[in-house]
Scaffold this motif. Sequence first.
Motif, PDB file in Angstrom:
ATOM      1  N   ARG A 114      40.016  33.384  34.586  1.00  0.00           N
ATOM      2  CA  ARG A 114      39.593  34.021  35.824  1.00  0.00           C
ATOM      3  C   ARG A 114      39.735  35.537  35.782  1.00  0.00           C
ATOM      4  NH1 ARG A 114      44.479  32.117  38.618  1.00  0.00           N
ATOM      5  NH2 ARG A 114      45.649  33.967  39.141  1.00  0.00           N
TER       6      ARG A 114
ATOM      7  N   SER B  64      36.906  37.490  37.648  1.00  0.00           N
ATOM      8  CA  SER B  64      37.191  38.255  38.867  1.00  0.00           C
ATOM      9  C   SER B  64      36.702  39.699  38.766  1.00  0.00           C
ATOM     10  CB  SER B  64      38.683  38.221  39.182  1.00  0.00           C
ATOM     11  OG  SER B  64      39.399  38.902  38.187  1.00  0.00           O
TER      12      SER B  64
ATOM     13  N   GLY C  30      38.013  30.839  38.757  1.00  0.00           N
ATOM     14  CA  GLY C  30      38.347  31.940  39.661  1.00  0.00           C
ATOM     15  C   GLY C  30      37.140  32.647  40.256  1.00  0.00           C
TER      16      GLY C  30
ATOM     17  N   GLU D 257      35.202  33.937  43.081  1.00  0.00           N
ATOM     18  CA  GLU D 257      35.615  34.246  44.458  1.00  0.00           C
ATOM     19  C   GLU D 257      34.491  34.811  45.318  1.00  0.00           C
ATOM     20  OE1 GLU D 257      39.127  36.683  44.519  1.00  0.00           O
ATOM     21  OE2 GLU D 257      40.384  35.074  43.729  1.00  0.00           O
TER      22      GLU D 257
ATOM     23  N   GLN E  93      29.724  37.374  42.045  1.00  0.00           N
ATOM     24  CA  GLN E  93      30.146  36.794  40.759  1.00  0.00           C
ATOM     25  C   GLN E  93      29.331  35.540  40.459  1.00  0.00           C
ATOM     26  OE1 GLN E  93      34.271  36.184  41.675  1.00  0.00           O
ATOM     27  NE2 GLN E  93      34.746  38.373  41.590  1.00  0.00           N
TER      28      GLN E  93
END
Length: 287
Positions: A211, A215, A245, A247, A251
Amino acid sequence: AKEQGKARFKVFNQKMHEQALRIMELESELRRAVERREIQVYYQPIVDLARQRIHGFEALSRWIHPRHGFIPPSEFIPLAEDTGLIAPLGAEVLRTACTTLLAWHQLFMANGLTEEADLPRMSVNISGKQFLQPSLVGEIQAILAETGLDPQYLTLEITENVLMINAEGAGSMLAKLKRLGVCVSMDDFGTGYSSLSYLRQFPIDHIKIDRGFVSSCDEDAESFAIIKTVLSLGAALGMEVVAEGVETVGQLGLLVDKGCQYGQGYLFSRPLPPEEMKAFIMQHMTS
Ligand code: C2E
Ligand code: CA
Ligand code: CA
Ligand code: CA
């Protein structure tokens, strides 16, 4: 100044003492918690990004201590490894996760999703010390037999460091696990002592992009470059790639654009206790 130094040393000492006491206390309480089955298993969905449906789940342990409250796995898993509790803890998590997945298979089937490929999978983390225990294969086999879960739905997540510490032992362990019919996923890919050769040397089925790269992929060109490289590597080697990950929608967009098949992260759901995950499944069920 000397007085001050002394005083500070005393405070430091006191802190260390308290910390040591807390660890000793936690150690005996962890033993009790494992015996009493107080460690809970939460579940986070792994999403098929193109089909926009649940592909599987990752089982994540939670220790909710009666006095200290929430103790993160980053604290109690190493403690369990140091105290020999990782084997009974790991077995309990695995048993719970397999049983829960079977119940969820019933939910999917009740909604008309009866094809093998439509049924979700379960990923369970196996720590370094756990992985190198010779008894692991027998334990997994026993749990699969006991619960009746088809091994093809179980994925074991290991980190690359495990392969480095004892390549020979890891190789024979992986061969035995493959013979059981379970899948193996390389967790936190890119953060350890990699390892591109590991992907060829060992029977790895899936890769999880750490992640840390995900991120920052929408802000950092280097992270995005690494993700693109891992995605094409995965495609070339015929491995499933999961981005951890996720979020933000930004992304997600970048990942989908580069052909990433699977994602996991707070954007979809936080890890949830089984009743709440069941509600999430019902809400997202498409047939
Ligand atoms: P991991 O295997 O890399 O698990 C993913 C971690 O990322 C989990 O932390 C999860 O809650 C967190 N996460 C997922 N999506 C997001 C996101 O979008 N943003 C952020 N900031 N975090 C996200 P968690 O549950 O605290 O677990 C930490 C680590 O503890 C795990 O890392 C795993 O290595 C270990 N662990 C957890 N449960 C078990 C277990 O039952 N057995 C073993 N051996 N290790 C476990
Ligand atoms: Ca994991
Ligand atoms: Ca991970
Ligand atoms: Ca991690």
